[in-house]
Design a protein around this motif. Structure first.
Motif, short mmCIF file in Angstrom:
data_model
loop_
_atom_site.label_atom_id
_atom_site.label_comp_id
_atom_site.label_asym_id
_atom_site.label_seq_id
_atom_site.Cartn_x
_atom_site.Cartn_y
_atom_site.Cartn_z
N ALA A 155 0.82 -1.21 0.00
CA ALA A 155 0.00 0.00 0.00
C ALA A 155 0.86 1.28 0.00
N HIS A 156 2.17 1.12 0.17
CA HIS A 156 3.06 2.29 0.20
C HIS A 156 3.06 2.96 -1.17
N GLU A 157 3.05 4.28 -1.19
CA GLU A 157 2.95 5.04 -2.45
C GLU A 157 4.13 4.79 -3.38
N GLU A 158 5.28 4.36 -2.85
CA GLU A 158 6.46 4.10 -3.70
C GLU A 158 6.73 2.61 -3.90
N HIS A 159 5.82 1.76 -3.46
CA HIS A 159 6.02 0.31 -3.53
C HIS A 159 6.32 -0.17 -4.97
N GLU A 160 5.43 0.13 -5.88
CA GLU A 160 5.61 -0.34 -7.26
C GLU A 160 6.85 0.26 -7.90
N GLU A 161 7.07 1.54 -7.67
CA GLU A 161 8.23 2.23 -8.26
C GLU A 161 9.54 1.60 -7.80
N TYR A 162 9.65 1.34 -6.48
CA TYR A 162 10.87 0.73 -5.95
C TYR A 162 11.05 -0.71 -6.43
N ASN A 163 9.96 -1.48 -6.49
CA ASN A 163 10.07 -2.85 -6.98
C ASN A 163 10.50 -2.90 -8.44
N GLU A 164 10.01 -1.97 -9.22
CA GLU A 164 10.43 -1.90 -10.63
C GLU A 164 11.89 -1.46 -10.71
N ILE A 166 14.30 -1.85 -8.48
CA ILE A 166 15.22 -2.88 -8.01
C ILE A 166 15.21 -4.11 -8.93
N GLY A 167 14.20 -4.20 -9.78
CA GLY A 167 14.16 -5.30 -10.75
C GLY A 167 13.73 -6.63 -10.16
N GLY A 168 12.86 -6.60 -9.18
CA GLY A 168 12.39 -7.83 -8.57
C GLY A 168 12.47 -7.76 -7.07
N GLU A 169 12.67 -8.90 -6.45
CA GLU A 169 12.69 -8.96 -5.00
C GLU A 169 14.03 -8.55 -4.43
N PHE A 170 14.00 -8.02 -3.23
CA PHE A 170 15.21 -7.67 -2.49
C PHE A 170 15.09 -8.26 -1.10
N ASP A 171 16.08 -9.04 -0.72
CA ASP A 171 16.10 -9.66 0.61
C ASP A 171 17.16 -8.96 1.46
N PRO A 172 16.73 -8.13 2.44
CA PRO A 172 17.70 -7.36 3.22
C PRO A 172 18.60 -8.19 4.13
N VAL A 173 18.28 -9.45 4.35
CA VAL A 173 19.13 -10.28 5.20
C VAL A 173 20.00 -11.24 4.39
N ALA A 174 19.91 -11.19 3.08
CA ALA A 174 20.68 -12.10 2.23
C ALA A 174 22.19 -11.85 2.40
N PHE A 175 22.91 -12.94 2.53
CA PHE A 175 24.37 -12.89 2.62
C PHE A 175 24.89 -14.24 2.14
N ASP A 176 25.69 -14.24 1.08
CA ASP A 176 26.20 -15.49 0.50
C ASP A 176 27.72 -15.47 0.54
N ILE A 177 28.29 -16.06 1.58
CA ILE A 177 29.74 -16.05 1.76
C ILE A 177 30.46 -16.80 0.64
N ASP A 178 29.84 -17.86 0.12
CA ASP A 178 30.48 -18.62 -0.96
C ASP A 178 30.58 -17.78 -2.23
N GLU A 179 29.54 -17.03 -2.52
CA GLU A 179 29.56 -16.16 -3.70
C GLU A 179 30.61 -15.06 -3.54
#
Length: 189
Positions: A155-164, A166-179
């Motif tokens: 419902a946030h006024e910038e939700h769609e704009e930010y999702n577009e 960022i190009g998809g999903e963003f996981d703020p806790v993602a961390f891949d040490i192997d990568e």
């Protein structure tokens, strides 16, 4: 002539102001040049190296020489002439690394441990970390909080704009040490 590595530094790199914390723990040669240290920080934190940066230690700024810009008032020292062990000499000492002078991403770099050199350890390497790197150009730490709020709330006024944006999903806790370590190995082998 190759510079002899005397010690291994265990550093903790923490993105200032990030809650929950975003940080990385790395092993790196004490004699690494500041430009190479910058490259390591970019990889382990997840930045894309498309903005200016500086190291700050004891009130002095160290950065890339920029002949096209008038930085005399900044008194920027040429980072190419310095090594990490000239800025960090003792355990528990810290310096500041700032990336993107517009968004002002400030990182505290703390020398946690000085370890003996071990030829079996690939340097640099990431040994631990937490949290995803914020997106480039999101507006600094406060812009990042707004971004997270917007993508979490349809419902946030910038939700769609930010999702577009960022190009998809963003996981703020993602961390891949192997990568991260694969990228370090590819860049520094």
């Amino acid at each position: 002539m190759t510079k002899k590595i005397r010690k291994i530094y265990q550093l903790k790199i923490t993105l200032n102001g990030a809650k929950p914390p975003i940080w990385r723990r790395i092993l790196i040669a004490d004699s690494v040049s500041l430009p190479r240290c910058h490259d390591v920080i970019q990889i382990v934190m997840g930045w894309s190296d498309c903005h200016l940066h500086q190291f700050v230690s004891d009130g002095k700024c160290y950065g890339a020489p920029l002949p096209d810009l008038d930085l005399d008032s900044m008194e920027m020292l040429n980072e190419q002439r310095y090594q990490l062990n000239q800025l960090l000499k003792s355990e528990k000492e810290s310096i500041l690394y700032e990336y993107d002078f517009g968004d002002s991403w400030e990182h505290k770099i703390t020398l946690e441990k000085i370890l003996p050199f071990d030829p079996e350890i690939f340097l640099p390497t990431c040994i631990k970390g937490k949290g995803a790197c914020p997106p480039e150009d999101v507006g600094g730490i406060w812009g990042y909080y707004n971004f997270l709020e917007a993508i979490a709330d349809p419902a946030h006024e910038e939700h769609e704009e930010y999702n577009e944006w960022i190009g998809g999903e963003f996981d703020p806790v993602a961390f891949d040490i192997d990568e991260i370590n694969a990228m370090l190995a590819e860049h520094f082998r």
